[in-house]
Structure formats: C-alpha cells, structure tokens
Design a protein around this motif. Structure first.
Motif, PDB file in Angstrom:
ATOM      1  N   MET A 184       0.841  -1.209   0.000  1.00  0.00           N
ATOM      2  CA  MET A 184       0.000   0.000   0.000  1.00  0.00           C
ATOM      3  C   MET A 184       0.871   1.253   0.000  1.00  0.00           C
ATOM      4  O   MET A 184       2.002   1.228   0.470  1.00  0.00           O
ATOM      5  N   ASP A 185       0.352   2.277  -0.549  1.00  0.00           N
ATOM      6  CA  ASP A 185       1.053   3.565  -0.574  1.00  0.00           C
ATOM      7  C   ASP A 185       1.461   3.990   0.849  1.00  0.00           C
ATOM      8  O   ASP A 185       0.655   3.909   1.771  1.00  0.00           O
ATOM      9  N   ILE A 186       2.707   4.424   0.996  1.00  0.00           N
ATOM     10  CA  ILE A 186       3.212   4.851   2.297  1.00  0.00           C
ATOM     11  C   ILE A 186       2.334   5.959   2.894  1.00  0.00           C
ATOM     12  O   ILE A 186       2.004   5.954   4.076  1.00  0.00           O
ATOM     13  N   GLN A 187       1.927   6.886   2.025  1.00  0.00           N
ATOM     14  CA  GLN A 187       1.152   8.022   2.490  1.00  0.00           C
ATOM     15  C   GLN A 187      -0.183   7.572   3.079  1.00  0.00           C
ATOM     16  O   GLN A 187      -0.618   8.057   4.124  1.00  0.00           O
ATOM     17  N   ILE A 188      -0.795   6.615   2.402  1.00  0.00           N
ATOM     18  CA  ILE A 188      -2.090   6.126   2.887  1.00  0.00           C
ATOM     19  C   ILE A 188      -1.932   5.476   4.259  1.00  0.00           C
ATOM     20  O   ILE A 188      -2.763   5.676   5.154  1.00  0.00           O
ATOM     21  N   LEU A 189      -0.841   4.754   4.438  1.00  0.00           N
ATOM     22  CA  LEU A 189      -0.594   4.147   5.749  1.00  0.00           C
ATOM     23  C   LEU A 189      -0.523   5.211   6.852  1.00  0.00           C
ATOM     24  O   LEU A 189      -1.021   5.026   7.956  1.00  0.00           O
ATOM     25  N   GLN A 190       0.108   6.341   6.501  1.00  0.00           N
ATOM     26  CA  GLN A 190       0.192   7.432   7.484  1.00  0.00           C
ATOM     27  C   GLN A 190      -1.189   7.970   7.833  1.00  0.00           C
ATOM     28  O   GLN A 190      -1.487   8.251   8.991  1.00  0.00           O
ATOM     29  N   TYR A 191      -2.048   8.104   6.798  1.00  0.00           N
ATOM     30  CA  TYR A 191      -3.416   8.563   7.072  1.00  0.00           C
ATOM     31  C   TYR A 191      -4.136   7.590   7.994  1.00  0.00           C
ATOM     32  O   TYR A 191      -4.802   7.982   8.948  1.00  0.00           O
ATOM     33  N   ILE A 192      -3.954   6.305   7.666  1.00  0.00           N
ATOM     34  CA  ILE A 192      -4.622   5.283   8.488  1.00  0.00           C
ATOM     35  C   ILE A 192      -4.152   5.386   9.938  1.00  0.00           C
ATOM     36  O   ILE A 192      -4.944   5.358  10.881  1.00  0.00           O
ATOM     37  N   LYS A 193      -2.817   5.554  10.108  1.00  0.00           N
ATOM     38  CA  LYS A 193      -2.271   5.665  11.467  1.00  0.00           C
ATOM     39  C   LYS A 193      -2.893   6.849  12.201  1.00  0.00           C
ATOM     40  O   LYS A 193      -3.319   6.709  13.353  1.00  0.00           O
ATOM     41  N   SER A 194      -2.968   7.986  11.519  1.00  0.00           N
ATOM     42  CA  SER A 194      -3.541   9.167  12.181  1.00  0.00           C
ATOM     43  C   SER A 194      -4.976   8.903  12.620  1.00  0.00           C
ATOM     44  O   SER A 194      -5.377   9.254  13.731  1.00  0.00           O
ATOM     45  N   ILE A 195      -5.726   8.269  11.726  1.00  0.00           N
ATOM     46  CA  ILE A 195      -7.140   8.007  12.062  1.00  0.00           C
ATOM     47  C   ILE A 195      -7.238   7.045  13.245  1.00  0.00           C
ATOM     48  O   ILE A 195      -8.018   7.258  14.176  1.00  0.00           O
ATOM     49  N   ILE A 196      -6.390   6.019  13.215  1.00  0.00           N
ATOM     50  CA  ILE A 196      -6.417   5.068  14.331  1.00  0.00           C
ATOM     51  C   ILE A 196      -6.036   5.756  15.644  1.00  0.00           C
ATOM     52  O   ILE A 196      -6.657   5.515  16.690  1.00  0.00           O
ATOM     53  N   TYR A 197      -5.052   6.656  15.591  1.00  0.00           N
ATOM     54  CA  TYR A 197      -4.671   7.379  16.812  1.00  0.00           C
ATOM     55  C   TYR A 197      -5.836   8.218  17.333  1.00  0.00           C
ATOM     56  O   TYR A 197      -6.050   8.315  18.543  1.00  0.00           O
ATOM     57  N   ILE A 198      -6.583   8.808  16.402  1.00  0.00           N
ATOM     58  CA  ILE A 198      -7.743   9.595  16.848  1.00  0.00           C
ATOM     59  C   ILE A 198      -8.752   8.678  17.540  1.00  0.00           C
ATOM     60  O   ILE A 198      -9.246   8.970  18.635  1.00  0.00           O
ATOM     61  N   ILE A 199      -9.018   7.543  16.886  1.00  0.00           N
ATOM     62  CA  ILE A 199      -9.978   6.596  17.481  1.00  0.00           C
ATOM     63  C   ILE A 199      -9.504   6.162  18.870  1.00  0.00           C
ATOM     64  O   ILE A 199     -10.268   6.163  19.839  1.00  0.00           O
ATOM     65  N   ALA A 200      -8.204   5.828  18.966  1.00  0.00           N
ATOM     66  CA  ALA A 200      -7.668   5.371  20.246  1.00  0.00           C
ATOM     67  C   ALA A 200      -7.815   6.457  21.314  1.00  0.00           C
ATOM     68  O   ALA A 200      -8.235   6.184  22.443  1.00  0.00           O
ATOM     69  N   SER A 201      -7.495   7.699  20.956  1.00  0.00           N
ATOM     70  CA  SER A 201      -7.615   8.798  21.930  1.00  0.00           C
ATOM     71  C   SER A 201      -9.052   8.923  22.423  1.00  0.00           C
ATOM     72  O   SER A 201      -9.297   9.121  23.613  1.00  0.00           O
ATOM     73  N   VAL A 202     -10.005   8.782  21.467  1.00  0.00           N
ATOM     74  CA  VAL A 202     -11.413   8.877  21.863  1.00  0.00           C
ATOM     75  C   VAL A 202     -11.783   7.723  22.799  1.00  0.00           C
ATOM     76  O   VAL A 202     -12.467   7.923  23.805  1.00  0.00           O
ATOM     77  N   THR A 203     -11.283   6.520  22.510  1.00  0.00           N
ATOM     78  CA  THR A 203     -11.622   5.394  23.400  1.00  0.00           C
ATOM     79  C   THR A 203     -11.071   5.636  24.802  1.00  0.00           C
ATOM     80  O   THR A 203     -11.696   5.239  25.778  1.00  0.00           O
ATOM     81  N   PHE A 204      -9.902   6.300  24.905  1.00  0.00           N
ATOM     82  CA  PHE A 204      -9.359   6.575  26.247  1.00  0.00           C
ATOM     83  C   PHE A 204     -10.289   7.506  27.019  1.00  0.00           C
ATOM     84  O   PHE A 204     -10.619   7.253  28.175  1.00  0.00           O
TER      85      PHE A 204
END
Lengths: 101, 464
Positions: free
Chosen positions: B1-21
């Motif tokens: 997968m495109d490196i850039q897309i992976l970065q987007y995915i990571k950012s989104i996952i971090y947002i989700i994780a922060s919300v779960t906290f």
C-alpha cells in the motif's frame, strides 16, 4: 533559550491541545463515585501504558546492528506491555465483580 | 500500500484510540458501564500499538519486527498471568508494580533517545524531563510495592529527611537543566542522572507511612502519565499525549480527592509523614481496660438487634473473610435485622478497596454506605461490628490534637449502642497509633482471625 521559545511557538497547537486535555481529564474523572476509585486508578494506570508506543517508535528507528539500543528497546517494549496488558486485565477483573448485580 | 495512505490510516487510528481513552475513562464513572469502558480503552490501545508497528514510515529490518513482537508476546503472557492469578487483597500492590513498569519504560525511552537529539535543546529537555519523571515513578512504585506487601514495614527516616529530600530534588532538577544547557553528550552523565533520579524516587517514598501508600501510588500514577505525555511531545505523537495527559490530570485529581478524604494536604502527606507527632500522643496515656466477648454473646446481641452496621477494614481483606461476612449479613437479614456496611473512603489500602472486595462476594451495592451518609445513622444502630478496621474508627482523629491522624474524618461508631471489634490482637493499626475506641465502655473485643471468628459466629447464629 531561543530554541526553547521557538519550540513553544512552533508547537502552539500542541500546547492548546495539552491544556484542553488536562481539563478533559479532570472533567471525565470528576464524577467518579468512591466505589470505583480503585478500578479507576487501575484503568488509568493501564492507559498510561500508551508509553509503549514511544518504545516501539525507538525500536523501529534503531539500526539492526546497534545491539545495546536494541537490548534497551526490547526491555522497554516488554515493560510497557506488562503495564498495558496487566493493567487492563486487572481492571477487568475488578470490574467483573460489579456486573452481577 | 502507498506509504502516504498508511500514514493517514495511522492518524485516524490514533484519533480513534484517543477517543476510546476519554470515553473509556468516562464510562468507568458508572458501575454499569465501567467494564465496557475498560474494554473500549483496551481495544483502542491495541489498535494504537498495531498502527504504530505496521504503519511505520520508512524501511525497517525484519529482525526488529521480530524483536518487537517477541517483547510484546512475552509481556502479554507475563502480564496476563500475573493479573489473572493475583488475589484480590494483593491488587493494590500489583497496580503499583504495573505503574512502575510504565515508568521504567518511559525512563528507558529517555536513555535511548538522548544521543539522537543532542543539539536540539527543546527535544533534549523533553527527553530529560520524561526520563527523570519515569525513573522517579519506577523506583518509587517499587518501594510502594514493597511497603504494601509487607517487605518494608516501618517507614525509614534519616534525620532531617525532608531537608535531604528537598536538596536531592533540587539537585536532580539542576543536574537535568545542566544536561540540557551544556549540550553534553556524555553517556556517563546521562546514566548518573538516571541513577540520581532512581535514588530520589526511593528517598521520596521510603519515609512515607504505609497508611499513605494509596495517595503515593495515585501520585506516581499521574507521574507516569506525565512521563508518557513528554514522550508524546517528543515524537509529536497525539495518542501518547492524550493518554499521558488524561492520566496525569486524572491521577492528580484522584490524589487530591484521596488527601481530602483524610483531611490532609498533599504537602502534609509528602513532607509531614506520620510519626513525628505520633510519639507524643501514643500508648502511654491510654487508660482503662478492654472487655472480651464470647462468640455466643456476639450472636445473641446481633440476633436481637434491629440494626447492625458492619465496618470492614484491611483485616477483612487479609483474612479473606469477605464471603463469610456476606453470609452473616444474609443470615441476619433473614431474621429481620437491618444490615449495612459503612465504607470509609480510605479503608483498606486503596480508596474503594472495600467495595471491590465486598463486590467479590456479591454484596449488594445498596448496602455499601459511604461515610457521610452512614455517620448520622449510628445513633439508631444497635450493634456496630468492626472487622479488621482500626484507624478509620479511631476517635483520636476527632478528640486528640496531638494524634497524627487528628482531623481525619472517621466513622463515628462510638455513637452506636454497642461496639464489637474483631481483631487478631491488641496491636496498633497500620498507622501505628493506639485506638481509644477499644477502651470505650460500649466496646467489646471479639478477638480472633476475622474469617475464623465470623465463621464461628455464623455457626452459632444458625443454632438460634
């Protein structure tokens, strides 16, 4: 000194973010009844295990032949995992007892 | 997968994780949703860890992936098994231990990152601060652990320990500031600072009495949160920041709440540690005699009461008597006796310790009454049964200004008609203070191990 000031200016958004997070933390916790203080402390304890993310980042950025750093990194990830897994499992065990009511 | 897309995915996952906290902590404020909240936060944490590993920018040697996965696997197995096997009574010290592990992790990150960032004063100061706080949290938590499990019973105080500790704290801060200002890259200095910070953590907790350990653990918990937040600042990593700061502020608030429950300030807990005044107002000026009571007499007294209030303490936890006390409660209720539990906010070794313990034996929430609500009810109570509690019912907290616990709100059990105190012996409580309640005319001592004494009592009641 100048670089510290520059750092603050560069990270303006981050600093807003930190200040607001502090208030969120206080607000979220403020209404917890005494009954749940121990599980809460334990749950919060598990959440700061997020420090493991930092340990993983260091590991990912380490050269594969730097054994000293890899050793420290391995230990850091291991300890971080203990904090996360142990913390959440113990909290779950405490809270499990409350569910049967 | 495109490196850039992976970065987007990571950012989104971090947002989700922060919300779960945030949501997870919020849900923990209600007994009904608490367990789910914990699971949400755990789920968010898992996602954040996976995203960190698999959405990394740049090439990484497979060896490193193997090492990371191996470390996580070992940590998971050990952490899981330890947490599953521990007894309820040992949970407070386990929390302290896990907290120490997180602190150590933060300290190690500092040790590793230091050399990569020489020359960048802002980053070095973040690293040094995270390392110092993590180290203090680590060694302090280990001392707290040893104190709670009884390996280190007496608070150890050097002469002028407050002065020594303050000087050490200043030394650590100055040392850290020097590391940043001088721009040194000396490993020796870095490890020296690490060692001094560890030593300070030990010195910080060692003089504090066992009764104050919950406050200390809560404080160290917020320290580790702060150390994690420094890590987040260093890497510009939002999920570490959210998690760290949430725990930092929540832990601080919880610490203050706990201090308030004992009517002391945090300053007083850390610097005024129990003991200095304890010498003046202790054992010698206690007069009067204590009265023993037999199992049969306790059974009779309770059987013919209208209202019984049980005051549980750490002794109940140690004796594992939570099930038999519930049996006693049900038996009395069957006979038409109203039974309630009076819960002091700092009974046991952690706030809420008694609630967790009694929940284990299925005691109804509605019967666990907090201090402010139960105190006015003692006037109408026929029998108060104190099981393994001591300092939280000590009238000296109200009457004796020289007592080290003077000013702490207590359960005013001396307003009840009869007081029965179950204890193993006449030893003083955790704070090491003599209890005048035991010499009260209305008090009868029901000696014996809590579990055995209560089992006998239940058996006796059944014959009536």
């Amino acid at each position: 000194m100048e670089s510290i000031l520059a750092f603050i200016a560069e990270h303006e958004l981050m600093i807003y973010f930190i200040i607001l997070s502090v208030f969120v933390g206080i607000e979220v916790i403020g209404k917890v009844p005494t009954v749940l203080h121990t599980p809460l402390m334990s749950g919060a304890n598990a959440i700061h295990g997020v420090v493991i993310v930092g340990a993983i980042i260091v590991m990912l950025n380490t050269e594969p032949d730097n054994y000293a750093l890899l050793g420290l990194g391995f230990l850091a990830v291991l300890l971080g995992t203990l904090n996360v897994v142990g913390g959440f499992v113990v909290t779950d065990r405490m809270l499990e007892m409350f569910k049967k009511k | 997968m495109d490196i850039q897309i992976l970065q987007y995915i990571k950012s989104i996952i971090y947002i989700i994780a922060s919300v779960t906290f945030v949501v997870g902590l919020k849900m923990m404020s209600n007994p009904k949703s608490a367990r789910k909240g914990n699971l949400y936060a755990a789920g968010g944490m898992t996602l954040a860890i996976l995203a960190t590993i698999f959405c990394h920018e740049g090439a990484v040697s497979p060896v490193i992936y193997v090492l990371i996965v191996a470390a996580i696997a070992i940590g998971t197995i050990i952490g899981w098994l330890t947490a599953k096997r521990v007894q309820m009574t040992k949970m407070p010290e386990l929390v302290s231990m896990f907290n120490g592990m997180g602190g150590a992790c933060a300290a190690l990150i500092g040790l590793m990152e230091f050399h990569h960032n020489i020359g960048d004063a802002a980053k070095v100061s973040t690293i040094i601060a995270g390392m110092i706080i993590g180290s203090v949290s680590f060694s302090g938590s280990i001392v707290a652990y040893l104190k709670l499990n009884g390996s280190m019973k007496k608070p150890l105080r050097l002469p002028n320990y407050n002065v020594i500790n303050t000087i050490m704290l200043i030394a650590v801060v100055v040392f850290g500031a020097w590391m940043v200002m001088s721009g040194t890259d000396s490993s020796v200095m870095l490890y020296a600072l690490f060692a001094v910070a560890l030593l300070y953590g030990i010195m910080f907790v060692v003089p504090i009495g066992g009764a104050d350990m919950p406050v200390v653990i809560s404080l160290l918990n917020s320290f580790t949160g702060l150390a994690a937040a420094f890590g987040g600042f260093l890497y510009d990593n939002k999920v570490m920041l959210t998690g760290g700061i949430l725990v930092g502020s929540a832990g601080t608030l919880l610490t203050i709440v706990m201090c308030k429950a004992m009517n002391r300030s945090l300053f007083n807990v850390i610097f005024g540690a129990f003991g200095e005044s304890a010498a003046s107002g202790s054992a010698d000026d206690v007069h009067g005699s204590i009265k023993d009571i037999s199992t049969t007499d306790v059974a009779v007294l309770m059987n013919y009461s209208k209202k019984v209030v049980i005051v549980p303490g750490y002794g109940l936890a140690v004796a594992q008597a939570q099930h038999v006390i519930h049996e006693l409660e049900m038996l009395l209720e069957e006979r038409g006796v109203e039974v309630k539990y009076a819960i002091h906010p700092v009974a046991g070794r952690m706030p809420g310790h008694m609630n967790v313990l009694l929940a284990e034996s299925n005691v109804d929430y509605g019967k666990l009454i907090e201090m402010e609500e139960i105190n006015p009810e003692f006037e109408q109570t026929d029998v108060v049964l104190v099981v393994g509690a001591n300092d939280v019912v000590n009238p000296a907290a109200k009457s004796d200004p020289s007592s080290p616990i003077y000013g702490m709100p207590i359960l005013e059990v001396d307003r009840a008609k009869h007081i029965i105190v179950n204890k193993r012996s006449m030893n003083a409580g955790y704070a090491g203070i003599e209890n005048l309640l035991f010499y009260n005319d209305k008090t009868n001592m029901f000696f014996g191990d809590a579990k055995k004494a209560l089992t006998d009592l239940v058996a006796e009641l059944k014959t009536m």
